[in-house]
Design an enzyme around this catalytic site. Sequence first.
Site, PDB file in Angstrom:
ATOM      1  N   GLU A  63     -77.340  73.537 -25.867  1.00 38.59           N
ATOM      2  CA  GLU A  63     -76.235  73.322 -24.932  1.00 38.59           C
ATOM      3  C   GLU A  63     -75.733  71.899 -25.092  1.00 38.59           C
ATOM      4  O   GLU A  63     -76.498  70.942 -24.920  1.00 38.59           O
ATOM      5  CB  GLU A  63     -76.668  73.562 -23.470  1.00 38.59           C
ATOM      6  N   ASP A 117     -79.553  70.544 -23.823  1.00 41.31           N
ATOM      7  CA  ASP A 117     -80.376  71.355 -22.912  1.00 41.31           C
ATOM      8  C   ASP A 117     -80.704  72.662 -23.636  1.00 41.31           C
ATOM      9  O   ASP A 117     -80.075  73.696 -23.401  1.00 41.31           O
ATOM     10  CB  ASP A 117     -79.606  71.603 -21.613  1.00 41.31           C
TER      11      ASP A 117
HETATM   12  O1  LIG Z   1     -74.190  81.172 -15.637  1.00 41.40           O
HETATM   13  C1  LIG Z   1     -75.430  81.058 -15.564  1.00 41.40           C
HETATM   14  O2  LIG Z   1     -76.140  81.853 -14.951  1.00 41.40           O
HETATM   15  C2  LIG Z   1     -76.126  79.939 -16.237  1.00 41.40           C
HETATM   16  C3  LIG Z   1     -75.645  79.314 -17.300  1.00 41.40           C
HETATM   17  C4  LIG Z   1     -76.360  78.171 -17.890  1.00 41.40           C
HETATM   18  O3  LIG Z   1     -77.160  78.246 -18.812  1.00 41.40           O
HETATM   19  C5  LIG Z   1     -76.037  76.964 -17.198  1.00 41.40           C
HETATM   20  C6  LIG Z   1     -76.751  75.698 -17.299  1.00 41.40           C
HETATM   21  O4  LIG Z   1     -77.813  75.318 -17.819  1.00 41.40           O
HETATM   22  C7  LIG Z   1     -75.879  74.657 -16.723  1.00 41.40           C
HETATM   23  C8  LIG Z   1     -74.933  74.169 -17.753  1.00 41.40           C
HETATM   24  O5  LIG Z   1     -75.394  73.768 -18.812  1.00 41.40           O
HETATM   25  O6  LIG Z   1     -73.715  74.138 -17.491  1.00 41.40           O
HETATM   26 CA   LIG Z   2     -77.536  73.174 -19.139  1.00 35.63          CA
HETATM   27 MG   LIG Z   3     -83.579  72.099 -21.246  1.00 37.29          MG
END
Ligand SMILES: O=C(O)/C=C/C(=O)CC(=O)CC(=O)O
Ligand SMILES: [Ca+2]
Ligand SMILES: [Mg+2]
Length: 419
Positions: free
Chosen positions: A202, A236
């Site tokens: 990410e 991330d």
């Molecule tokens: O929409 C969701 O349920 C989650 C999505 C993500 O993976 C979001 C997250 O880690 C936050 C981000 O990176 O914006």
């Molecule tokens: Ca994230």
């Molecule tokens: Mg992470």
Amino acid sequence: MALKSFLEISPDSHFPMENLPYGVFKPDESSAPRPGVAIGDYVLDLQVIASAGLFNGPILANSDCFHQPNLNKFLEMGRPAWKEARATIQKLLSSAEPSLRDNASLRQNGLLPAAQVQMLLPMAIGDYTDFFSSMHHARNCGLMFRGPENAINPNWFHLPIAYHGRASSIVVSGTDIIRPRGQGHPSGNSPYFGPSRKLDFELEMAAVVGPGNRLGEPVDVNEAAEHIFGLVLMNDWSARDIQAWEYVPLGPFLGKSFGTTISPWIVTLDALQPFGCDAPQQNPSPLPYLAEKNSKNYDISLEVQIRPAGEETSYVVTRSNFNHLYWTVTQQLAHHTINGCNLRPGDLLGTGTISGPEPESYGCLLELTWNGQKNVSLGGTSRKFLEDGDEVIFTGCCKGNGYNVGFGTCSGKIVPSIP
Ligand SMILES: O=C(O)/C=C/C(=O)CC(=O)CC(=O)O
Ligand SMILES: [Ca+2]
Ligand SMILES: [Mg+2]
């Protein structure tokens, strides 16, 4: 017009006089960690500079903040100390100033080739929070995880959504990431356990907290910038199969907590100031505690490359920009403290994945491949998700007039799961 140093600095460098980002490094394996500043192809050892008595301003002259194994003490001192340090370092490195330029032994000890030092995490991170502030990312994830009916929850437009991340597994750029194992649940099948089949990056940035606030005393949104020392690049890492199965109803857990990578150099808000730009218009208007007099983003070009296992070449898979964030980092910080929660020096606030509006600017493979329905091309090969041996490399850079203010790189290589 670029500021002039006595050091030769390439116009392409991410680290000219206008930048001066802070990190922590070891000159060699056996020496102790100490703070440093990147300048061109060198690292300025702040411990050596402090020991030579060259931090002679009123705040720093008697401080031991650069005789520490991390930046936390300096972060806690706040903007007056940060401004004094920046002015001192900019002067010391300038072509007109003899104290370092003409002192061969000080240069020898205090200016080390960046390629020879080992970079470490710049601060001890007590707490890490990850926001969700790109509308494009929120919509795309919502479409895939929840369907078109409620792709973006109504609350999203009223407050910067976040989850509490895991600080213990934050690592510095260059650290290998072990593919996590966990449960997945393909639709229509029973859950499985094993190495993640949908490992993703990410593209994020993160704010490094300065002085912080006392428990019970929120930070005003218009003063929040005083609590942000600077920004880093952040990956991330996310296991989408584990995440999709575990996240209802409490949110991300093991799908995210196995590793998060940050770049070693913290670029200060002072260095980013010339690249400030208007944040997007917010509609509906936020509640008064989130309404900023001056709502600012930064124009930071971001790029992700993947170097496939066994190859020398890396391939660009997406290009985005920090200015796509809907919620600003100052709104994020103010919101984080509004219930009285205290932030401490060195805490890390991830922005959330920074996706832009176009498919070429999406910030993760989940979006780029639409959950594995298509491929991203890497020269002769292609990916839906990351394979063992793949290296993911983020870069970020602001383009000035004849100079850059850059973040260097934030990279990590995937290694196989433990058997
Ligand atoms: O929409 C969701 O349920 C989650 C999505 C993500 O993976 C979001 C997250 O880690 C936050 C981000 O990176 O914006
Ligand atoms: Ca994230
Ligand atoms: Mg992470």
